[in-house]
Design a protein around this motif. Structure first.
Motif, mmCIF file in Angstrom:
data_model
loop_
_atom_site.group_PDB
_atom_site.id
_atom_site.type_symbol
_atom_site.label_atom_id
_atom_site.label_comp_id
_atom_site.label_asym_id
_atom_site.label_seq_id
_atom_site.Cartn_x
_atom_site.Cartn_y
_atom_site.Cartn_z
ATOM 1 N N GLY A 157 0.818 -1.203 0.000
ATOM 2 C CA GLY A 157 0.000 0.000 0.000
ATOM 3 C C GLY A 157 0.851 1.252 0.000
ATOM 4 N N TYR A 158 0.273 2.362 0.481
ATOM 5 C CA TYR A 158 0.961 3.653 0.452
ATOM 6 C C TYR A 158 2.344 3.587 1.099
ATOM 7 C CZ TYR A 158 -3.502 5.897 -0.734
ATOM 8 O OH TYR A 158 -4.663 6.280 -1.352
ATOM 9 N N ILE A 159 2.388 3.216 2.371
ATOM 10 C CA ILE A 159 3.648 3.242 3.106
ATOM 11 C C ILE A 159 4.610 2.211 2.547
ATOM 12 C CG2 ILE A 159 4.737 3.030 5.363
ATOM 13 C CD1 ILE A 159 2.967 5.485 5.014
ATOM 14 N N GLY A 160 4.101 1.026 2.224
ATOM 15 C CA GLY A 160 4.962 -0.010 1.667
ATOM 16 C C GLY A 160 5.674 0.439 0.406
ATOM 17 N N LEU A 161 4.956 1.076 -0.509
ATOM 18 C CA LEU A 161 5.568 1.536 -1.759
ATOM 19 C C LEU A 161 6.563 2.662 -1.513
ATOM 20 C CD1 LEU A 161 2.589 1.457 -4.298
ATOM 21 C CD2 LEU A 161 4.355 -0.270 -3.898
ATOM 22 N N GLU A 162 6.219 3.590 -0.616
ATOM 23 C CA GLU A 162 7.162 4.674 -0.323
ATOM 24 C C GLU A 162 8.452 4.131 0.284
ATOM 25 O OE1 GLU A 162 4.044 8.368 0.475
ATOM 26 O OE2 GLU A 162 4.855 7.234 2.169
ATOM 27 N N VAL A 163 8.326 3.157 1.156
ATOM 28 C CA VAL A 163 9.510 2.559 1.778
ATOM 29 C C VAL A 163 10.325 1.793 0.755
ATOM 30 C CG1 VAL A 163 10.261 0.801 3.419
ATOM 31 C CG2 VAL A 163 8.566 2.500 4.114
ATOM 32 N N VAL A 164 9.653 1.048 -0.117
ATOM 33 C CA VAL A 164 10.376 0.322 -1.172
ATOM 34 C C VAL A 164 11.202 1.286 -2.011
ATOM 35 C CG1 VAL A 164 10.030 -0.858 -3.377
ATOM 36 C CG2 VAL A 164 8.855 -1.677 -1.341
ATOM 37 N N GLU A 165 10.596 2.398 -2.417
ATOM 38 C CA GLU A 165 11.319 3.375 -3.228
ATOM 39 C C GLU A 165 12.540 3.925 -2.497
ATOM 40 O OE1 GLU A 165 10.811 7.879 -5.064
ATOM 41 O OE2 GLU A 165 9.071 6.867 -4.204
ATOM 42 N N THR A 166 12.357 4.344 -1.256
ATOM 43 C CA THR A 166 13.453 5.016 -0.540
ATOM 44 C C THR A 166 14.558 4.037 -0.154
ATOM 45 O OG1 THR A 166 12.159 4.850 1.530
ATOM 46 C CG2 THR A 166 12.021 6.908 0.288
ATOM 47 N N VAL A 167 14.206 2.803 0.158
ATOM 48 C CA VAL A 167 15.235 1.799 0.448
ATOM 49 C C VAL A 167 16.025 1.480 -0.813
ATOM 50 C CG1 VAL A 167 15.602 -0.615 1.087
ATOM 51 C CG2 VAL A 167 14.035 0.796 2.428
ATOM 52 N N ARG A 168 15.321 1.368 -1.936
ATOM 53 C CA ARG A 168 16.008 1.076 -3.203
ATOM 54 C C ARG A 168 16.928 2.229 -3.592
ATOM 55 N NH1 ARG A 168 18.616 -1.821 -5.675
ATOM 56 N NH2 ARG A 168 18.346 -2.437 -7.845
ATOM 57 N N GLU A 169 16.471 3.464 -3.367
ATOM 58 C CA GLU A 169 17.298 4.630 -3.680
ATOM 59 C C GLU A 169 18.518 4.723 -2.762
ATOM 60 O OE1 GLU A 169 14.657 7.983 -3.568
ATOM 61 O OE2 GLU A 169 13.972 7.656 -5.636
ATOM 62 N N ARG A 170 18.475 4.045 -1.661
ATOM 63 C CA ARG A 170 19.625 3.973 -0.763
ATOM 64 C C ARG A 170 20.668 2.986 -1.290
ATOM 65 N NH1 ARG A 170 20.300 5.273 4.851
ATOM 66 N NH2 ARG A 170 21.940 3.972 5.773
ATOM 67 N N GLY A 171 20.290 2.226 -2.331
ATOM 68 C CA GLY A 171 21.228 1.296 -2.949
ATOM 69 C C GLY A 171 21.118 -0.126 -2.446
ATOM 70 N N LEU A 172 20.042 -0.429 -1.717
ATOM 71 C CA LEU A 172 19.877 -1.764 -1.165
ATOM 72 C C LEU A 172 18.977 -2.616 -2.055
ATOM 73 C CD1 LEU A 172 19.318 -0.796 2.594
ATOM 74 C CD2 LEU A 172 21.474 -1.343 1.424
ATOM 75 N N ASP A 173 19.156 -3.925 -1.954
ATOM 76 C CA ASP A 173 18.256 -4.849 -2.645
ATOM 77 C C ASP A 173 16.945 -4.909 -1.862
ATOM 78 O OD1 ASP A 173 20.127 -5.472 -4.599
ATOM 79 O OD2 ASP A 173 21.013 -7.066 -3.383
ATOM 80 N N VAL A 174 15.837 -4.968 -2.602
ATOM 81 C CA VAL A 174 14.523 -4.905 -1.962
ATOM 82 C C VAL A 174 13.611 -5.994 -2.518
ATOM 83 C CG1 VAL A 174 12.532 -3.462 -1.408
ATOM 84 C CG2 VAL A 174 14.755 -2.389 -1.773
ATOM 85 N N ARG A 175 12.913 -6.634 -1.589
ATOM 86 C CA ARG A 175 11.851 -7.568 -1.950
ATOM 87 C C ARG A 175 10.553 -7.016 -1.370
ATOM 88 N NH1 ARG A 175 13.426 -11.677 0.843
ATOM 89 N NH2 ARG A 175 14.569 -12.688 -0.850
ATOM 90 N N LEU A 176 9.496 -7.035 -2.165
ATOM 91 C CA LEU A 176 8.180 -6.584 -1.717
ATOM 92 C C LEU A 176 7.219 -7.766 -1.733
ATOM 93 C CD1 LEU A 176 6.076 -4.444 -0.967
ATOM 94 C CD2 LEU A 176 5.908 -3.845 -3.385
ATOM 95 N N ILE A 177 6.641 -8.070 -0.567
ATOM 96 C CA ILE A 177 5.698 -9.178 -0.445
ATOM 97 C C ILE A 177 4.297 -8.606 -0.237
ATOM 98 C CG2 ILE A 177 5.015 -11.188 0.918
ATOM 99 C CD1 ILE A 177 7.936 -11.587 1.661
ATOM 100 N N GLN A 178 3.380 -9.025 -1.098
ATOM 101 C CA GLN A 178 1.997 -8.556 -1.031
ATOM 102 C C GLN A 178 1.070 -9.759 -1.000
ATOM 103 O OE1 GLN A 178 0.246 -6.110 -0.430
ATOM 104 N NE2 GLN A 178 -1.448 -5.731 -1.820
ATOM 105 N N ARG A 179 0.158 -9.776 -0.017
ATOM 106 C CA ARG A 179 -0.721 -10.942 0.112
ATOM 107 C C ARG A 179 -1.750 -11.026 -1.008
ATOM 108 N NH1 ARG A 179 -4.384 -10.579 5.385
ATOM 109 N NH2 ARG A 179 -5.010 -12.580 4.486
ATOM 110 N N GLY A 180 -2.102 -9.903 -1.623
ATOM 111 C CA GLY A 180 -3.081 -9.893 -2.699
ATOM 112 C C GLY A 180 -2.436 -10.012 -4.063
ATOM 113 N N SER A 181 -3.265 -9.879 -5.085
ATOM 114 C CA SER A 181 -2.788 -10.065 -6.458
ATOM 115 C C SER A 181 -2.329 -8.767 -7.105
ATOM 116 C CB SER A 181 -3.900 -10.688 -7.314
ATOM 117 O OG SER A 181 -5.062 -9.877 -7.282
ATOM 118 N N ASN A 182 -2.491 -7.621 -6.402
ATOM 119 C CA ASN A 182 -2.122 -6.324 -6.970
ATOM 120 C C ASN A 182 -1.409 -5.455 -5.939
ATOM 121 O OD1 ASN A 182 -3.495 -6.499 -9.629
ATOM 122 N ND2 ASN A 182 -5.329 -6.612 -8.355
ATOM 123 N N LEU A 183 -0.461 -4.669 -6.411
ATOM 124 C CA LEU A 183 0.080 -3.596 -5.589
ATOM 125 C C LEU A 183 -0.908 -2.443 -5.591
ATOM 126 C CD1 LEU A 183 3.804 -3.577 -6.811
ATOM 127 C CD2 LEU A 183 2.822 -4.800 -4.850
#
Length: 443
Positions: A157-183
């Motif tokens: 959701g909102y916070i998950g996507l914002e965190v994914v972006e900022t962690v990735r921009e920090r240069g880290l590898d990121v995995r996003l797990i979503q229980r549903g079929s859509n982000l």
């Protein structure tokens, strides 16, 4: 007049300021469970990538300023555990000393916000599993990030996507797990594919339709266990939603999720008790129901209304239309009003107009497409909702449409709006005008 406010952030301190400005006889006590007052929670993810240098930069006013400049009796580490509404008394404990306290009130405002949901699953108490709702939580996360190469984010959701972006921009590898079929499942499915593609384009590993059932590790988390397998990681950030902090408030009318139901004056079901912000209901002008859409803008507005009414005025909160926006890498994702699922719950007959439109004049350099999905009530032709995914100009169109929704305009009336036009900003027919221009009724 003795006023007690539970919660020292957006809603609580917006109310406190209105009270001390407008009622000089009021004695205002604020009870805050933590030690930080009045900070911008929405900015926390941007501490991760350094766009906000320090979490403390998000503090608007510190506790000492409220005490010395405004005369507010602002307490820290005061956790409220019960409210006796018959005796009009608030009870709790000092978090540090464990000493009990009591405060008598003439008027009470509950502005306790919401807390991140942390699913009760196997090994959830391991170190290295974080949420990002408060400044201390963010500081704890930032202490661990320098030693991390891989981060798993749970929740799309909102916070998950914002965190994914900022962690990735920090240069880290990121995995996003979503229980549903859509982000970003609040959007209708025709737009969510764009968000998935943006995540993949930016090197994010996305796992859809996976339920997190536990964590693996001894002292620190080493892997996430889902219904599909075990995924190794160095750190986990959980962003699966929030729950109103109202467990201590017994005997009140509440929504199913625990949010306190309030009227236009922000009064709860019990006399002399008000509520505002993420712990309260939010009247939705579109579906005409008490809803729950916790946002900082709403918290500040509701807090202001509650404070003015406590101070002796008669102000009304006019409601929300469900407006939000999110940046995810190069995409801007905006919505206002209802989506298809919400319209279906109302048994509303709606028509959906899905279009790809340009953000600016088609002949101007760097023109970019936007995917737009507009919902319109079939018989009345009233606007119901709008979702847009694009790279530029989403905010402008969402805000215009939100204003139209607030004023109960019809689909065809969008064509009458006098909107700003120049080739670098829009086509001569703005993006939100193109659907009624093409599909509107001609009388």
């Amino acid at each position: 007049m003795k006023v007690v406010i539970i919660g020292g952030d957006a809603a609580g301190m917006s109310a406190a300021m209105e009270i001390v400005r407008n009622n000089k006889s009021a004695h205002v006590v604020v009870l805050e469970k933590g030690e930080v007052y009045s900070y911008g929670q929405c900015g926390l993810p941007y501490v991760i990538n350094g766009k906000v240098p320090h979490a403390e930069d998000l503090i608007a006013r510190d506790v000492e300023e409220f005490r010395s400049k405004y005369g507010i009796d602002a307490r820290i580490f005061h956790e409220v555990t019960a409210v006796d509404t018959k005796l009009q008394k608030v009870c709790g404990i000092d978090v540090n000393s464990k000493e009990p306290f009591e405060f008598i009130y003439d008027k009470l405002l509950i502005a306790t916000g919401a807390s991140p949901t942390m699913p009760k699953i196997e090994n959830a108490n391991l170190k290295g599993i974080h949420t990002v709702k408060t400044i201390p939580q963010m500081n704890e996360l930032m202490e661990q990030l320098p030693n991390v190469k891989h981060v798993t984010v749970i929740g799309g959701g909102y916070i998950g996507l914002e965190v994914v972006e900022t962690v990735r921009e920090r240069g880290l590898d990121v995995r996003l797990i979503q229980r549903g079929s859509n982000l970003m499942s609040i959007l209708d499915t025709q737009l969510t594919e764009l968000i998935y593609e943006e995540a993949i384009k930016n090197g994010v590993e996305v796992l859809l339709n996976e339920d997190t059932i536990g964590y693996v590790g001894t002292e620190f988390v080493e892997a996430v266990r889902t219904n599909s397998g075990v995924h190794t990681t160095d750190l986990v950030i959980v962003a699966t939603g929030v729950r109103p902090n109202t467990q201590f408030a017994q005997g009140f009318a509440k929504l199913e999720n625990g949010a306190l139901i309030v009227n236009e004056q922000m009064e709860t079901s019990i006399p002399n008790v008000y509520a505002a912000g993420d712990c309260a209901s939010h009247f939705n002008r579109v579906n005409q129901k008490d809803d729950y859409l916790p946002l900082g803008t709403t918290a500040n507005k509701q807090g202001r209304i509650a404070g003015l009414n406590i101070a002796g005025f008669n102000q009304k909160f006019r409601g929300i239309v469900g407006t939000s926006i999110l940046k995810f890498f190069d995409l801007h994702i905006g919505m206002t009003g209802l989506n298809n699922e919400a319209a279906d719950r109302l048994n509303a007959l709606v028509e959906a107009y899905v279009m790809e439109v340009n953000d600016i004049a088609s002949y101007y350099p760097n023109v970019q497409p936007m995917k737009l999905r507009m919902l319109v009530e079939q018989h009345s032709r009233k606007l119901v909702g709008l979702q847009i995914v694009g790279k530029h100009g989403v905010d402008k169109r969402i805000d215009v449409f939100a204003t139209a929704l607030y004023n109960e305009m019809t689909f065809e009336e969008l064509l009458n709006l006098d909107l700003a036009y120049a080739p670098p900003f829009s086509g001569v027919w703005d993006a939100i005008m193109q659907a009624p221009k093409r599909y509107g009724k001609k009388e």
